[in-house]
Scaffold this active site. Structure first.
Site, mmCIF file in Angstrom:
data_model
loop_
_atom_site.group_PDB
_atom_site.id
_atom_site.type_symbol
_atom_site.label_atom_id
_atom_site.label_comp_id
_atom_site.label_asym_id
_atom_site.label_seq_id
_atom_site.Cartn_x
_atom_site.Cartn_y
_atom_site.Cartn_z
ATOM 1 N N ARG A 116 8.945 53.052 86.090
ATOM 2 C CA ARG A 116 10.293 53.762 85.655
ATOM 3 C C ARG A 116 11.518 52.723 85.635
ATOM 4 O O ARG A 116 12.780 53.362 85.915
ATOM 5 C CB ARG A 116 10.714 55.030 86.499
ATOM 6 C CG ARG A 116 9.380 55.981 86.100
ATOM 7 C CD ARG A 116 9.892 57.384 86.817
ATOM 8 N NE ARG A 116 8.774 58.355 86.490
ATOM 9 C CZ ARG A 116 7.715 58.504 87.314
ATOM 10 N NH1 ARG A 116 7.888 57.616 88.601
ATOM 11 N NH2 ARG A 116 6.760 59.332 87.059
ATOM 12 N N LYS A 166 19.198 45.734 74.117
ATOM 13 C CA LYS A 166 18.172 46.255 72.905
ATOM 14 C C LYS A 166 16.588 45.715 73.550
ATOM 15 O O LYS A 166 16.782 44.514 73.473
ATOM 16 C CB LYS A 166 18.425 46.156 71.730
ATOM 17 C CG LYS A 166 19.734 47.017 71.244
ATOM 18 C CD LYS A 166 19.841 46.857 69.850
ATOM 19 C CE LYS A 166 21.028 47.554 69.128
ATOM 20 N NZ LYS A 166 21.156 47.492 67.518
ATOM 21 N N GLU A 216 23.395 33.787 63.065
ATOM 22 C CA GLU A 216 24.326 34.688 63.890
ATOM 23 C C GLU A 216 25.372 34.222 64.680
ATOM 24 O O GLU A 216 26.351 34.940 64.911
ATOM 25 C CB GLU A 216 23.158 35.179 64.981
ATOM 26 C CG GLU A 216 21.759 35.839 64.432
ATOM 27 C CD GLU A 216 21.724 37.271 63.895
ATOM 28 O OE1 GLU A 216 22.848 37.790 63.928
ATOM 29 O OE2 GLU A 216 20.919 37.394 63.319
ATOM 30 N N LYS A 234 29.873 39.195 71.142
ATOM 31 C CA LYS A 234 28.855 40.244 71.286
ATOM 32 C C LYS A 234 29.018 41.401 72.554
ATOM 33 O O LYS A 234 29.182 42.550 72.364
ATOM 34 C CB LYS A 234 27.503 39.918 71.419
ATOM 35 C CG LYS A 234 26.547 40.829 71.646
ATOM 36 C CD LYS A 234 25.105 40.864 70.797
ATOM 37 C CE LYS A 234 24.283 41.954 70.849
ATOM 38 N NZ LYS A 234 22.827 41.701 70.538
ATOM 39 N N GLU A 245 25.149 51.819 70.182
ATOM 40 C CA GLU A 245 25.279 51.853 68.659
ATOM 41 C C GLU A 245 25.626 53.109 67.990
ATOM 42 O O GLU A 245 24.893 53.652 66.952
ATOM 43 C CB GLU A 245 24.367 51.380 68.079
ATOM 44 C CG GLU A 245 24.536 50.766 66.803
ATOM 45 C CD GLU A 245 23.353 49.714 66.167
ATOM 46 O OE1 GLU A 245 22.897 48.999 66.892
ATOM 47 O OE2 GLU A 245 22.891 49.856 64.868
ATOM 48 N N ARG A 305 29.159 49.080 67.064
ATOM 49 C CA ARG A 305 28.000 48.112 67.312
ATOM 50 C C ARG A 305 27.280 47.795 66.173
ATOM 51 O O ARG A 305 26.964 46.630 65.906
ATOM 52 C CB ARG A 305 27.052 48.635 68.546
ATOM 53 C CG ARG A 305 26.184 47.508 68.666
ATOM 54 C CD ARG A 305 25.335 47.875 69.996
ATOM 55 N NE ARG A 305 23.964 46.693 70.453
ATOM 56 C CZ ARG A 305 23.651 46.601 71.196
ATOM 57 N NH1 ARG A 305 23.784 47.273 72.330
ATOM 58 N NH2 ARG A 305 22.853 45.622 71.331
ATOM 59 N N ASN A 361 25.586 44.074 62.510
ATOM 60 C CA ASN A 361 24.457 43.958 61.438
ATOM 61 C C ASN A 361 24.985 43.256 60.181
ATOM 62 O O ASN A 361 24.356 43.808 59.141
ATOM 63 C CB ASN A 361 23.846 45.324 61.191
ATOM 64 C CG ASN A 361 23.083 45.760 62.286
ATOM 65 O OD1 ASN A 361 22.405 44.860 63.256
ATOM 66 N ND2 ASN A 361 22.856 47.111 62.723
ATOM 67 N N HIS A 413 22.443 42.234 57.284
ATOM 68 C CA HIS A 413 21.144 42.460 57.853
ATOM 69 C C HIS A 413 20.624 43.398 56.831
ATOM 70 O O HIS A 413 19.034 43.420 56.776
ATOM 71 C CB HIS A 413 21.106 43.100 59.167
ATOM 72 C CG HIS A 413 21.345 42.230 60.501
ATOM 73 N ND1 HIS A 413 22.531 41.123 60.241
ATOM 74 C CD2 HIS A 413 20.515 41.827 61.487
ATOM 75 C CE1 HIS A 413 22.312 40.377 61.380
ATOM 76 N NE2 HIS A 413 21.269 40.803 62.227
ATOM 77 N N HIS A 433 17.282 42.432 55.480
ATOM 78 C CA HIS A 433 15.870 42.897 55.746
ATOM 79 C C HIS A 433 15.260 43.290 54.456
ATOM 80 O O HIS A 433 13.968 42.843 54.261
ATOM 81 C CB HIS A 433 16.315 44.324 56.235
ATOM 82 C CG HIS A 433 15.132 45.290 56.581
ATOM 83 N ND1 HIS A 433 14.351 44.741 57.702
ATOM 84 C CD2 HIS A 433 14.538 46.379 56.117
ATOM 85 C CE1 HIS A 433 13.119 45.592 57.704
ATOM 86 N NE2 HIS A 433 13.350 46.569 56.862
ATOM 87 N N HIS A 463 14.319 35.426 60.161
ATOM 88 C CA HIS A 463 15.407 36.404 59.956
ATOM 89 C C HIS A 463 16.862 35.820 59.905
ATOM 90 O O HIS A 463 17.543 36.280 58.996
ATOM 91 C CB HIS A 463 15.377 37.310 61.251
ATOM 92 C CG HIS A 463 16.212 38.285 61.646
ATOM 93 N ND1 HIS A 463 16.409 39.434 61.117
ATOM 94 C CD2 HIS A 463 17.414 37.920 62.575
ATOM 95 C CE1 HIS A 463 17.655 39.814 61.332
ATOM 96 N NE2 HIS A 463 18.206 39.301 62.339
#
Ligand code: NAD
Ligand code: GLY
Length: 363
Positions: free
Chosen positions: A119, A141, A183, A225, A235, A239, A243, A246, A250, A263
């Site tokens: 946990r 994340k 980035e 960041k 987010e 936030r 992206n 992105h 993507h 990426h």
């Protein structure tokens, strides 16, 4: 060494950035909470950096290792299960600390293992790619992919510390360095015009890994960041500006097939599409587009999508129907150079022209 703090109340943590700091035991001692440590890494990074880390920890802790197969295809629940099995076999208890030694794939998986083992146990990020040093190791994340979607299983779970050794970039393949630089440029574009200008002045030296400049670029990126993450950890809103490029990117990544475009490469071309649309909406000058293109080019990144894509493939991959594009697709665009906005309010004709002109230029 540069240091900054990610402010998240009782989940705040420090980020340390410097050359050779992976050998500073005190940085680890301050973040490790019990007497057991599990170092999670992969088969590419282990021969380069694992032994040195074990050497500084082995006298004071029970240190075990979990060496994963390398690559995004292994960012799965099966590999996550390998980490769980190692932890249980080596009898790690609730006070163990997991150290993620590697790029974003290792960091996301080890972080998810830390979030869920018994946990939740503490973990430390030791990111070794530029992308993971400026992006994935900061902000909490964590997760793995599902066959039906990338990063679909995971948790928000913050590390105890992020220890960024810039020397690890010396062994990084050049394409991965460029991908991470996409980035870095992103932060200048979305929230820091003076950083953008600093990058314009220093990109050539950064690409040859000048030690002081690369430390500064990572520091500025982590500051940007962490400011965003501190405002919106989960987010709910702002936030999402992280992206930029992105959604377009993507579409490129998935259309071309895994691994063909990295990426960061797709983010660079995707950012140029987002900037072009922002320009068509009157938010940017033509000179802003030229400057941004020059910066991505100096980082050896692509500026245009692959010529074999079509407007339809973009629209399909961006998960929208052409008829309902307006009002449904939320994009990160720029309101000016150095400031992002999130909007679904853009003219469909401009969106189409952005894609079609870029595809024609790519021919
Ligand atoms: P990666 O982890 O796959 O690393 C790229 C390659 O470089 C791998 O082969 C790796 O083994 C190798 N490598 C790593 N460090 C090295 C070094 N110092 N020397 C030589 N080789 C080295 O890729 P990445 O770009 O670091 O991360 C991509 C992942 O990050 C994706 O899974 C993405 O979803 C995730 N990500 C997460 C976040 C987040 O906020 N958590 C943000 C962005 C991306
Ligand atoms: N990489 C985007 C984020 O951390 O939110």
């Amino acid at each position: 060494m540069r240091t900054l703090n990610v402010d998240l109340g009782d989940r705040s943590y420090p980020i340390f950035i410097g050359a050779g700091i992976r050998n500073q035991q005190s940085l680890f001692d301050d973040a490790i909470q019990g007497k057991q440590v599990m170092v999670v890494t992969n088969e590419t990074i282990a021969p380069l950096y694992l032994d040195a880390l074990l050497n500084i920890l082995k006298n004071d802790y029970q240190v075990d290792t979990c060496v994963l197969p390398d690559g995004e295809p292994f960012k799965t629940l099966d590999t996550y299960q390998m980490i769980m099995t190692r932890l249980l076999e080596a009898r790690h208890n609730r006070t163990t600390t997991i150290i993620a030694l590697g790029g974003g794939v290792v960091g996301d998986m080890a972080g998810f293992a830390a979030a869920t083992y018994q946990r939740g146990v503490p973990f430390i990020q030791v990111p070794t790619t530029l992308l993971s040093q400026v992006d994935s190791s900061v902000g909490g994340k964590t997760g793995v992919n599902h066959p039906l979607g990338k990063n679909m299983i995971g948790a928000f779970y913050q590390p105890q510390a992020v220890i960024i050794d810039t020397e690890t970039l010396n062994t990084l393949p050049p394409r991965e360095l460029s991908a991470g630089m996409a980035e870095v440029i992103k932060y200048g574009l979305i929230c820091d015009r003076s950083m953008f200008e600093w990058l314009e002045n220093n990109m050539t030296a950064l690409m040859s890994l000048n030690a002081d400049l690369i430390t500064e670029a990572i520091y500025l990126s982590c500051v940007a960041k962490s400011k965003v993450v501190s405002q919106d950890e989960r987010e709910g809103g702002i936030r999402a500006i992280l992206n930029l490029g992105h959604t377009f990117g993507h579409a490129i990544e998935t259309e071309m097939g895994y691994g063909v475009w990295l990426h960061g490469e797709a983010v660079a071309a995707g950012s140029m599409l987002a900037l072009d649309l922002s320009w068509r909406m009157g938010n940017l000058e033509n000179s802003d587009l030229i400057r941004s293109a020059d910066l991505f080019k100096a980082a050896r990144l692509p500026l245009l999508p692959p010529a074999e894509m079509t407007l339809d493939s973009f629209v399909a991959r961006m998960s929208v129907d052409k008829k309902v594009l307006d009002g449904n697709l939320r994009l990160v665009l720029l309101s000016e150079l150095g400031q992002a906005m999130i909007t679904s309010d853009f003219p469909v004709e401009s969106f189409n022209e952005t894609i079609l002109d870029a595809l024609e230029a790519a021919m």
